[in-house]
Design a protein around this motif. Structure first.
Motif: not given
Length: 140
Positions: A59-65, A103-108, A110-116, A121-122
């Motif tokens: 999941i990290f490779a597909g969404n965070c890397a 990861v859920t809420n994001g910050k600055n 960084m987008p929020a991934f809650g809901g995605r 997965e989170i």
């Protein structure tokens, strides 16, 4: 909890025609243990499953890397995913719950991934990030 166990014992244990007040304490330990095991069996599917670090890596490779390859940060270079940076910059410090929140809420930037991503997965991503940071594995 004790009341619930006592209720389970009373419900499942025949008193052989005796009033409840005359039931002796003999065998109570076994009855309570049996009720506790029954309670665990009933509620164990509700318990949270352990995080899957391998799934977290995928999941990290597909969404965070894209921003965090190798534990780095392409937006704010000082805010990496390494131990020292997580200790300094992550609200709550270097722990799974803090990464889950971020990861859920994001910050600055960084987008929020809650809901995605699902909660599971989170949780897996957070476990992976902490595992990598704690083991100094980001550069491997």
């Amino acid at each position: 909890m004790i009341l619930a166990l006592a209720t389970c014992v009373a419900a499942f244990q025949p008193h052989q025609g005796r009033p409840a007040a005359s039931v002796k304490m003999n065998g109570l330990k076994e009855d309570v243990a049996a009720a506790a095991l029954a309670t665990v069996a009933v509620f164990s599917p509700i318990a949270a499953s352990a995080a899957d670090i391998d799934n977290g890596a995928t999941i990290f490779a597909g969404n965070c890397a894209a921003c965090h390859a190798g534990g780095n940060n392409v937006i704010q270079t000082e805010k990496t995913l390494r131990k020292e940076a997580l200790d300094s910059y992550l609200d709550g410090g270097r722990k799974v719950e803090s990464v889950v929140y971020q990861v859920t809420n994001g910050k600055n930037a960084m987008p929020a991934f809650g809901g995605r991503l699902s909660d599971e997965e989170i949780g897996d991503v957070a476990a992976y990030v902490i595992d990598q940071a704690n083991g100094d594995k980001w550069d491997e």
